[in-house]
Structure formats: structure tokens, C-alpha cells
Design a protein around this motif. Structure first.
Motif, mmCIF file in Angstrom:
data_model
loop_
_atom_site.group_PDB
_atom_site.id
_atom_site.type_symbol
_atom_site.label_atom_id
_atom_site.label_comp_id
_atom_site.label_asym_id
_atom_site.label_seq_id
_atom_site.Cartn_x
_atom_site.Cartn_y
_atom_site.Cartn_z
ATOM 1 N N LEU A 132 0.836 -1.201 0.000
ATOM 2 C CA LEU A 132 0.000 0.000 0.000
ATOM 3 C C LEU A 132 0.874 1.256 0.000
ATOM 4 N N LEU A 133 1.870 1.284 0.863
ATOM 5 C CA LEU A 133 2.764 2.434 0.953
ATOM 6 C C LEU A 133 3.593 2.601 -0.319
ATOM 7 N N LEU A 134 4.136 1.495 -0.806
ATOM 8 C CA LEU A 134 4.964 1.544 -2.016
ATOM 9 C C LEU A 134 4.224 2.142 -3.206
ATOM 10 N N TYR A 135 3.052 1.594 -3.493
ATOM 11 C CA TYR A 135 2.360 2.010 -4.702
ATOM 12 C C TYR A 135 1.748 3.399 -4.594
ATOM 13 N N LEU A 136 1.215 3.769 -3.437
ATOM 14 C CA LEU A 136 0.709 5.136 -3.303
ATOM 15 C C LEU A 136 1.852 6.133 -3.461
ATOM 16 N N ILE A 147 0.875 9.418 -1.800
ATOM 17 C CA ILE A 147 1.017 8.954 -0.422
ATOM 18 C C ILE A 147 0.264 9.864 0.554
ATOM 19 N N GLY A 148 0.145 11.131 0.217
ATOM 20 C CA GLY A 148 -0.559 12.082 1.074
ATOM 21 C C GLY A 148 -2.033 11.768 1.270
ATOM 22 N N LEU A 149 -2.607 10.940 0.381
ATOM 23 C CA LEU A 149 -4.013 10.558 0.547
ATOM 24 C C LEU A 149 -4.241 9.814 1.858
ATOM 25 N N LEU A 150 -3.251 9.038 2.282
ATOM 26 C CA LEU A 150 -3.403 8.323 3.553
ATOM 27 C C LEU A 150 -3.591 9.304 4.697
ATOM 28 N N HIS A 151 -2.776 10.343 4.719
ATOM 29 C CA HIS A 151 -2.848 11.351 5.766
ATOM 30 C C HIS A 151 -4.175 12.107 5.702
ATOM 31 N N ALA A 152 -4.648 12.370 4.482
ATOM 32 C CA ALA A 152 -5.897 13.101 4.313
ATOM 33 C C ALA A 152 -7.121 12.271 4.708
ATOM 34 N N GLU A 167 -12.605 -10.625 10.834
ATOM 35 C CA GLU A 167 -13.446 -9.444 11.055
ATOM 36 C C GLU A 167 -12.633 -8.163 11.230
ATOM 37 N N VAL A 168 -11.533 -8.081 10.485
ATOM 38 C CA VAL A 168 -10.714 -6.877 10.449
ATOM 39 C C VAL A 168 -11.110 -6.107 9.186
ATOM 40 N N SER A 169 -11.414 -4.828 9.326
ATOM 41 C CA SER A 169 -11.739 -3.992 8.165
ATOM 42 C C SER A 169 -10.485 -3.819 7.318
ATOM 43 N N VAL A 170 -10.675 -3.865 5.997
ATOM 44 C CA VAL A 170 -9.545 -3.817 5.069
ATOM 45 C C VAL A 170 -9.818 -2.788 3.976
ATOM 46 N N VAL A 171 -8.768 -2.096 3.579
ATOM 47 C CA VAL A 171 -8.822 -1.230 2.410
ATOM 48 C C VAL A 171 -7.473 -1.341 1.707
ATOM 49 N N GLY A 172 -7.522 -1.313 0.376
ATOM 50 C CA GLY A 172 -6.290 -1.378 -0.402
ATOM 51 C C GLY A 172 -6.099 -0.102 -1.206
ATOM 52 N N ILE A 219 -8.525 3.198 -1.434
ATOM 53 C CA ILE A 219 -8.028 4.533 -1.058
ATOM 54 C C ILE A 219 -8.351 5.521 -2.178
ATOM 55 N N LEU A 220 -8.104 5.129 -3.416
ATOM 56 C CA LEU A 220 -8.376 6.020 -4.539
ATOM 57 C C LEU A 220 -9.864 6.343 -4.664
ATOM 58 N N ILE A 221 -10.714 5.349 -4.471
ATOM 59 C CA ILE A 221 -12.163 5.588 -4.549
ATOM 60 C C ILE A 221 -12.596 6.524 -3.422
ATOM 61 N N ARG A 222 -12.112 6.285 -2.216
ATOM 62 C CA ARG A 222 -12.444 7.174 -1.090
ATOM 63 C C ARG A 222 -11.960 8.593 -1.354
#
Length: 161
Positions: free
Chosen positions: A7-11, A17-22, A108-113, A117-120
């Protein structure tokens, strides 16, 4: 959110990568993932270094939390992400590997890839379009099946259903 290597590599490679922070605060990175990225920088110096971002926090994952996971064939970074998210209620695991995502969801762990992230980000008005970023991901070596590509565009409102 707690992030895995991919996730970190490709963003980072597509300049997003700033999308994670946002979208998520705080953003945690298990020490095992930091180590994987450190090793990656030996071969590719432009590999992201989470330590350079004041909004990414390196966290240690108790070995007993990883050992408590059901038997699996996941890598240590993925296991650390899932174990940490599992032991912190409400945390989202940032994972792209299909096997890791399915395993986390069974627990039952929420997951996002990256795609999620891009859709959000598009829905939050942080990016104008998803399609150019999907194309960038593929140019960087991110494997994306055609049906998932098309479905992503539909979810992002960039293609008719």
C-alpha cells in the motif's frame, strides 16, 4: 489505519502517499513493514521511508499477537498489520494482497487497499479522477485485472454501470 508495504509503495510511486494522511489519522506502520521497506531501499533507493513522514507512526507489534493468529502463509509484514489492526478495535488494515485481505476479513478486520483509497479520495474530493491513477499504478507494476479496473471506474463514477 495500519499499513502494509505494498500500500505504501504504490501510493508513493504514483505520488499519492498524502491521501493516507488526508483520509486516515493516525497512520501506523508496523516495525516489520518499516524493515521490509528499509531492505527495499537497498535495491531501489527511491523506496518510501515512513520515518520521513511525521504523520506515519512506526509501531511494534507484540509477537504474541502475531502468534495468536490462526495458521496462515502470509508474510511477516502482513501478519503484523493484521495482528495490530485486530488488537485495536476500529483500525483499518491497509492490505492489497488478496490472500491477506481474505484472511483479515475472516478475522473481522476492516480492510482497504490502494484501489479503495483512490475511490475514497475521489468521493472526498481529494482527487479529480481515478482512471489516470489506475493507469499509473499499472505502469508501476501493480497487477490489476481488467474486471477490477472496470469495476473501480464504475465505483468512482467514471464509467456507466
Amino acid at each position: 489505519m495500519v499499513c502494509d508495504t505494498t500500500l505504501l509503495l504504490y501510493l508513493d510511486r504514483i505520488g499519492q502517499i498524502g491521501l493516507l494522511h488526508a483520509l486516515f489519522e493516525p497512520v501506523y506502520v508496523p516495525e516489520l513493514v518499516c524493515l521490509e521497506l528499509d531492505m527495499g531501499r537497498l535495491m531501489r533507493p527511491d523506496t518510501i521511508n515512513p520515518g520521513k513522514f511525521n504523520w506515519m507512526l512506526a509501531v511494534s507489534v507484540d509477537h504474541s499477537e502475531q502468534a495468536a493468529l490462526p495458521p496462515n502463509r502470509l508474510g511477516p509484514g502482513e501478519q503484523a498489520v493484521i495482528a495490530y489492526a485486530r488488537s485495536h478495535v476500529g483500525y483499518v488494515a491497509g492490505l492489497d494482497d488478496r490472500q491477506a485481505r481474505l484472511f483479515a476479513e475472516r478475522l473481522e478486520v476492516s480492510v482497504v487497499g490502494v484501489i479503495g483509497i483512490l475511490i475514497r479520495a475521489k468521493k472526498a474530493g481529494l482527487i479529480v479522477a481515478v482512471q489516470p491513477l489506475l493507469d499509473d499504478l499499472q505502469r508501476c507494476g501493480f497487477h490489476l485485472a481488467l474486471d477490477l479496473y472496470e469495476e473501480t471506474l464504475k465505483l468512482a463514477g467514471e464509467k456507466d454501470a
